[in-house]
Design a protein around this motif. Structure first.
Motif, PDB file in Angstrom:
ATOM      1  N   ALA A 493       0.998  -1.230  -0.087  1.00 15.89           N
ATOM      2  CA  ALA A 493       0.019   0.000   0.010  1.00 15.89           C
ATOM      3  C   ALA A 493       0.832   1.183  -0.125  1.00 15.89           C
ATOM      4  CB  ALA A 493      -1.097   0.053   1.222  1.00 15.89           C
ATOM      5  N   PRO A 494       0.480   2.327  -0.575  1.00 11.05           N
ATOM      6  CA  PRO A 494       1.426   3.587  -0.554  1.00 11.05           C
ATOM      7  C   PRO A 494       1.393   3.995   1.090  1.00 11.05           C
ATOM      8  CG  PRO A 494      -0.900   3.763  -1.940  1.00 11.05           C
ATOM      9  CD  PRO A 494      -0.960   2.459  -1.234  1.00 11.05           C
ATOM     10  N   ALA A 495       2.779   4.703   1.147  1.00  9.76           N
ATOM     11  CA  ALA A 495       3.196   4.988   2.387  1.00  9.76           C
ATOM     12  C   ALA A 495       2.369   5.881   2.914  1.00  9.76           C
ATOM     13  CB  ALA A 495       4.541   5.528   2.434  1.00  9.76           C
ATOM     14  N   LEU A 496       1.497   5.778   4.307  1.00 12.23           N
ATOM     15  CA  LEU A 496       0.846   7.011   4.917  1.00 12.23           C
ATOM     16  C   LEU A 496       1.608   8.053   5.359  1.00 12.23           C
ATOM     17  CD1 LEU A 496      -1.063   4.450   7.306  1.00 12.23           C
ATOM     18  CD2 LEU A 496      -1.843   5.325   5.079  1.00 12.23           C
ATOM     19  N   PRO A 497       0.726   9.150   5.041  1.00 16.70           N
ATOM     20  CA  PRO A 497       1.454  10.572   5.363  1.00 16.70           C
ATOM     21  C   PRO A 497       1.650  10.418   6.931  1.00 16.70           C
ATOM     22  CG  PRO A 497      -0.949  10.867   4.923  1.00 16.70           C
ATOM     23  CD  PRO A 497      -0.575   9.378   4.527  1.00 16.70           C
ATOM     24  N   THR A 498       2.762  10.923   7.362  1.00 15.34           N
ATOM     25  CA  THR A 498       3.184  11.410   8.813  1.00 15.34           C
ATOM     26  C   THR A 498       2.293  12.638   9.498  1.00 15.34           C
ATOM     27  OG1 THR A 498       5.306  10.336   8.507  1.00 15.34           O
ATOM     28  CG2 THR A 498       4.974  11.767  10.532  1.00 15.34           C
ATOM     29  N   PRO A 499       1.434  12.294  10.458  1.00 17.83           N
ATOM     30  CA  PRO A 499       0.805  13.500  10.917  1.00 17.83           C
ATOM     31  C   PRO A 499       1.665  14.772  11.268  1.00 17.83           C
ATOM     32  CG  PRO A 499      -0.009  11.391  11.858  1.00 17.83           C
ATOM     33  CD  PRO A 499       1.323  11.007  11.047  1.00 17.83           C
ATOM     34  N   SER A 500       1.107  15.882  10.954  1.00 15.70           N
ATOM     35  CA  SER A 500       1.752  17.119  11.473  1.00 15.70           C
ATOM     36  C   SER A 500       1.451  17.337  12.810  1.00 15.70           C
ATOM     37  CB  SER A 500       1.025  18.255  10.732  1.00 15.70           C
ATOM     38  OG  SER A 500       0.063  18.498  10.785  1.00 15.70           O
ATOM     39  N   ALA A 501       2.062  18.301  13.570  1.00 20.82           N
ATOM     40  CA  ALA A 501       2.213  18.465  14.776  1.00 20.82           C
ATOM     41  C   ALA A 501       0.836  19.144  15.190  1.00 20.82           C
ATOM     42  CB  ALA A 501       3.329  19.529  15.258  1.00 20.82           C
ATOM     43  N   PRO A 502      -0.020  18.781  16.314  1.00 22.94           N
ATOM     44  CA  PRO A 502      -1.046  19.385  16.752  1.00 22.94           C
ATOM     45  C   PRO A 502      -0.787  20.976  17.148  1.00 22.94           C
ATOM     46  CG  PRO A 502      -1.004  17.247  17.645  1.00 22.94           C
ATOM     47  CD  PRO A 502       0.358  17.429  16.936  1.00 22.94           C
ATOM     48  N   TRP A 521      -6.852  19.883  21.794  1.00 23.83           N
ATOM     49  CA  TRP A 521      -6.028  20.316  20.715  1.00 23.83           C
ATOM     50  C   TRP A 521      -6.830  20.094  19.646  1.00 23.83           C
ATOM     51  CZ3 TRP A 521      -5.358  16.192  24.180  1.00 23.83           C
ATOM     52  CH2 TRP A 521      -5.796  14.992  23.720  1.00 23.83           C
ATOM     53  N   SER A 522      -5.989  20.521  18.442  1.00 21.56           N
ATOM     54  CA  SER A 522      -6.708  20.949  17.290  1.00 21.56           C
ATOM     55  C   SER A 522      -6.707  19.198  16.568  1.00 21.56           C
ATOM     56  CB  SER A 522      -6.008  21.567  16.139  1.00 21.56           C
ATOM     57  OG  SER A 522      -4.753  21.185  16.108  1.00 21.56           O
ATOM     58  N   ASP A 523      -7.728  18.738  15.558  1.00 17.94           N
ATOM     59  CA  ASP A 523      -7.531  17.653  14.831  1.00 17.94           C
ATOM     60  C   ASP A 523      -6.754  17.548  13.967  1.00 17.94           C
ATOM     61  OD1 ASP A 523      -9.811  16.503  16.355  1.00 17.94           O
ATOM     62  OD2 ASP A 523     -11.144  17.174  14.933  1.00 17.94           O
ATOM     63  N   VAL A 524      -5.937  16.538  13.779  1.00 18.83           N
ATOM     64  CA  VAL A 524      -4.702  16.439  12.750  1.00 18.83           C
ATOM     65  C   VAL A 524      -5.196  15.269  11.709  1.00 18.83           C
ATOM     66  CG1 VAL A 524      -2.252  16.075  12.218  1.00 18.83           C
ATOM     67  CG2 VAL A 524      -2.932  16.986  14.159  1.00 18.83           C
ATOM     68  N   SER A 525      -4.887  15.960  10.482  1.00 23.70           N
ATOM     69  CA  SER A 525      -5.198  15.061   9.416  1.00 23.70           C
ATOM     70  C   SER A 525      -4.270  13.931   9.286  1.00 23.70           C
ATOM     71  CB  SER A 525      -4.906  15.651   8.128  1.00 23.70           C
ATOM     72  OG  SER A 525      -5.254  14.868   6.777  1.00 23.70           O
ATOM     73  N   GLY A 526      -4.928  12.664   9.081  1.00 23.32           N
ATOM     74  CA  GLY A 526      -4.037  11.226   9.126  1.00 23.32           C
ATOM     75  C   GLY A 526      -3.561  10.735  10.424  1.00 23.32           C
ATOM     76  N   ALA A 578       4.494   7.946  14.398  1.00 24.53           N
ATOM     77  CA  ALA A 578       4.202   9.096  15.084  1.00 24.53           C
ATOM     78  C   ALA A 578       4.712  10.294  14.342  1.00 24.53           C
ATOM     79  CB  ALA A 578       4.740   9.283  16.585  1.00 24.53           C
ATOM     80  N   GLY A 579       3.898  11.460  14.389  1.00 23.09           N
ATOM     81  CA  GLY A 579       4.298  12.674  14.119  1.00 23.09           C
ATOM     82  C   GLY A 579       5.135  13.727  15.044  1.00 23.09           C
ATOM     83  N   ALA A 580       5.100  14.884  14.899  1.00 24.06           N
ATOM     84  CA  ALA A 580       6.050  15.821  15.623  1.00 24.06           C
ATOM     85  C   ALA A 580       5.228  16.133  16.774  1.00 24.06           C
ATOM     86  CB  ALA A 580       6.551  16.956  14.758  1.00 24.06           C
ATOM     87  N   TRP A 581       5.818  16.360  17.938  1.00 25.69           N
ATOM     88  CA  TRP A 581       5.315  16.732  18.959  1.00 25.69           C
ATOM     89  C   TRP A 581       4.749  18.237  18.535  1.00 25.69           C
ATOM     90  CZ3 TRP A 581       3.858  13.737  23.095  1.00 25.69           C
ATOM     91  CH2 TRP A 581       4.632  12.445  23.072  1.00 25.69           C
ATOM     92  N   SER A 582       3.458  18.532  19.636  1.00 24.98           N
ATOM     93  CA  SER A 582       3.073  19.947  19.554  1.00 24.98           C
ATOM     94  C   SER A 582       4.048  20.740  20.338  1.00 24.98           C
ATOM     95  CB  SER A 582       1.904  19.979  20.316  1.00 24.98           C
ATOM     96  OG  SER A 582       1.945  19.617  21.556  1.00 24.98           O
ATOM     97  N   SER A 583       3.680  22.163  20.540  1.00 25.41           N
ATOM     98  CA  SER A 583       4.490  22.877  21.496  1.00 25.41           C
ATOM     99  C   SER A 583       4.270  22.564  22.666  1.00 25.41           C
ATOM    100  CB  SER A 583       4.075  24.476  21.381  1.00 25.41           C
ATOM    101  OG  SER A 583       2.674  24.503  21.417  1.00 25.41           O
ATOM    102  N   THR A 584       4.942  22.871  23.855  1.00 23.13           N
ATOM    103  CA  THR A 584       4.640  22.534  25.277  1.00 23.13           C
ATOM    104  C   THR A 584       3.959  23.483  25.978  1.00 23.13           C
ATOM    105  OG1 THR A 584       6.596  21.263  25.296  1.00 23.13           O
ATOM    106  CG2 THR A 584       5.875  21.691  27.426  1.00 23.13           C
TER     107      THR A 584
END
Length: 680
Positions: A493-502, A521-526, A578-584
């Motif tokens: 299957a195509p590689a799934l996109p990595t989620p962006s930081a919420p 926190w905001s919803d993140v695509s993928g 896992a995608g990038a962490w959000s800000s703290t």
């Protein structure tokens, strides 16, 4: 010219009538041939497909030109066509020097000013007027070889030199010339490589199996010069191989590559003709070195001066066909290979009429009629000159069976293609071989068959795939002559996109909150889930106060110590990436004394050093390491947890030491709480 052509036709008829059967016999099957003759006096002879029809043709040299005999596909050839070059020609090589998909001819010239003439092919067996290149070495060039020496996809040239007699006194050459191709019919400046002696012929191979072209040079004094390639068309010369003890005035005249003992390592065969009448076999070790030479001594000094390697009797072993400079007993002999680097007794061919005074010169092997058997072309000279074509009629060509089927690439993303290659054990017969194909997956579409062309051993077919949601393996099957072979094609299957930081929504950074508190926190695509961390250290050092995975973009925490905490969150896709962490952000739970008289349960888990316990003050908790205990306390009570025997623990949960070792831990219970003490 017309009268000369008539005389040549008479010569063809006379020579054809002179064909004789072999004059000796061998224990193994003796190769047999059908002969045809052509009136070409040449200094060199090569086989190549010059007109792109899939049939080998012949090319040789006239006094100042290249001579071409186009093959008819049945072992015979069309009339000679010549193409002028600058001056007296010495040797030639075929290849696509300008990368236009058409075979060209490069001819060496024995001239003080011009060293090469390039005849670019038109694709139909004819050639454009010659383009000339200077003689940068200042020597003749009796040997030429063309190959991609630096693996850049462009043909390069190696020239072997013998002598320069353009001015007195004559000078013996001690170098070779390397010319790196530009891929457009031109070359980079020629580079001279000193090798120490003259060169008669050149063999290009991979003697140490490193994927880089190496050189073997047949040289004077019965020597072979070895140069191992570096990969950039430069070489490192190896110790010289001396073939004979009596090497004085005994020169090597030809060198070819073979695998005489079937170990897949390249061997060498070297003609030691000049004052030698011997042939040397060098079995390769696969590391750029060779075993001590085995010498075949020719009886009656027939002078085997050039050779062509092929399995002429169809027994699976490589044989030697050698042209004989003293041709009274035969212009050629064949020695059947035994498959171990040794050879059987010689069989003589092409015995001329008495007093003919001719001898064999250059010899080349190719399958001129695409029947799967190696044929031979040989030119002779002396009192008369010509070319003999020998069509191999030995037995029946080995029946082809299916050796393998492969797919490349073997793993593809759904919706892209792969290529299936089927390989036969022997060349396909006339009309080709139809190999049936199939697969066992709805995600893969394989053609019903692939045709291996006549005379070829392999054929390819495109395999298409459709998109998939999960990795799928398909078995591709090939069937021919009752033999089935399979290969596995993996469709992913195509590689799934990595989620962006919420983006964190609430509570605001630095807020003071009452418990329970909802972190938003905001919803993140993928993102299929979210990983949230809460800790009383901004570095989130393990063990953390809260570490939880949730599927929504909110998380409610009911119980935290009344001190500053930090939190962050990140998205995780369905593949677990896992995608990038959000800000703290930080927040501080508000300490609100609960109404009097209410109770809350404290649960303590003791881990770590066996034999110790954790107790509480006020009493209620008494937990051994390796167990968990609970007790109820009035809300608002300050509780101190202590390790037995003065030991320290790393505390986490409602009472935290932020990763530090402490003997006690004190906190105020306001609601149901849990604490873990890792006793050190």
């Amino acid at each position: 010219m017309r009268q000369l052509s008539n005389l040549q036709c008479v010569a063809v008829l006379t020579l054809a009538a002179a064909l004789s059967l072999p004059v000796a016999s061998a224990f193994a099957q003796t190769p047999t041939f059908v002969r045809s003759d052509y009136p070409l006096a040449t200094n060199d002879l090569i086989a190549a497909d010059l007109n792109g029809d899939g049939r080998p043709d012949l090319a040789g040299l006239s006094a100042a030109g290249a001579a071409v005999l186009l093959g008819n596909g049945d072992g015979t050839f069309q009339p000679i066509a010549t193409y002028p070059v600058f001056s007296w020609s010495q040797a030639l090589a075929a290849g696509d020097f300008n990368n236009d998909g058409r075979v060209d001819l490069m001819v060496t010239i024995n001239d003080v000013n011009v060293g090469l003439s390039l005849l670019t092919g038109r694709g139909d067996g004819t050639f454009n007027p010659a383009v000339h290149f200077p003689n940068t070495a200042g020597f003749d060039a009796p040997a030429i070889a063309a190959d991609d020496l630096d693996n850049d996809g462009k043909l390069d040239i190696v020239l072997g030199h013998s002598i320069a007699c353009y001015t007195a006194p004559c000078v013996v050459a001690r170098s070779i010339t390397v010319m790196r191709g530009n891929g457009d019919g031109t070359f980079q400046p020629a580079r001279q490589i000193t090798v120490g002696s003259s060169t008669a012929q050149i063999a290009i191979g991979d003697f140490n199996r490193d994927g880089i072209k190496d050189l073997g040079l047949a040289s004077s004094a019965a020597r072979v010069l070895l140069l191992l390639g570096v990969g950039d068309a430069t070489f490192v010369q190896q110790p010289t191989i001396t073939l004979l003890a009596d090497s004085g005035f005994v020169d090597a005249t030809d060198i070819d590559i073979a695998d005489f003992n079937g170990d897949t390592m390249q061997d060498l065969v070297v003609a030691i003709a000049l004052n030698g009448s011997r042939t040397a076999i060098l079995i390769g070790n696969g590391d750029g070195t060779f075993r001590a030479p085995t010498i075949i001594t020719e009886p009656q000094i027939r002078i085997p001066q050039y050779q062509a390697v092929g399995d002429y009797n169809g027994d699976g072993f490589q044989d030697l066909a050698m042209s004989l400079g003293f041709g009274s007993n035969g212009l050629m002999e064949i020695r059947n290979g035994n498959g171990d680097g040794t050879f059987g007794s010689l069989v003589l061919y092409l015995q001329p009429p008495p007093l003919s005074s001719i001898g064999g010169i250059h010899i080349v092997s190719s399958d001129f009629n695409n029947d799967g058997k190696p044929d031979i072309a040989l030119n002779y000279g002396g009192a008369s000159a010509g070319v003999v074509a020998l069509r191999n009629t030995t037995g029946v060509a080995p029946s082809a069976t299916l050796s393998s089927v492969t797919v490349s690439p073997s793993t593809v993303v759904g919706g892209t293609s792969s290529t299936a290659r089927v390989t036969l054990s022997a060349p396909a017969p006339s009309g080709g071989a139809v190999v049936t194909l199939s697969d066992n997956s709805s995600s893969v579409t394989t053609p019903a068959s692939v045709v291996v062309p006549a005379g070829s051993t392999s054929g390819t077919a495109a395999i298409t795939t459709s998109a998939v949601t999960a990795t799928t393996s398909a078995t591709v099957s090939a069937v021919f002559a009752g033999v089935t072979r399979t290969a596995t094609l993996t469709v992913t299957a195509p590689a799934l996109p990595t989620p962006s930081a919420p983006s964190l929504v609430s509570p605001a950074n630095g807020a003071t909150v009452t418990l329970p508190v909802t972190l938003d926190w905001s919803d993140v695509s993928g993102a299929a889930s979210y990983q949230i961390q809460i800790d009383d250290s901004s570095s989130f050092t393990a063990p953390r106060v809260v570490e939880q995975t949730v599927t929504s973009s909110q998380f409610t925490v009911a119980s935290l110590a009344a001190r500053q905490h930090w939190w962050r969150v990140r998205g995780v896709n369905s593949a677990g990436t896992a995608g990038a962490w959000s800000s703290t952000r930080s927040f501080t739970p508000q300490s609100t004394p609960p109404p009097g008289g209410e109770t809350a349960t404290l649960t303590v888990t003791a881990t770590g050093r066996n034999g110790e316990r954790i107790t509480s003050s006020p009493a209620g908790i008494n937990v051994a390491v390796g167990s968990t205990g609970s007790a109820s306390f009035t809300t608002g009570t300050s509780i101190t947890l202590t390790v037995s025997n003065g030991r320290e623990a790393i505390w986490s949960g409602a009472c935290s030491s932020s990763g530090s070792k402490r003997k006690t831990c004190t906190f105020t219970i306001t609601a149901v709480a849990s604490v873990t003490g890792n006793v050190q």
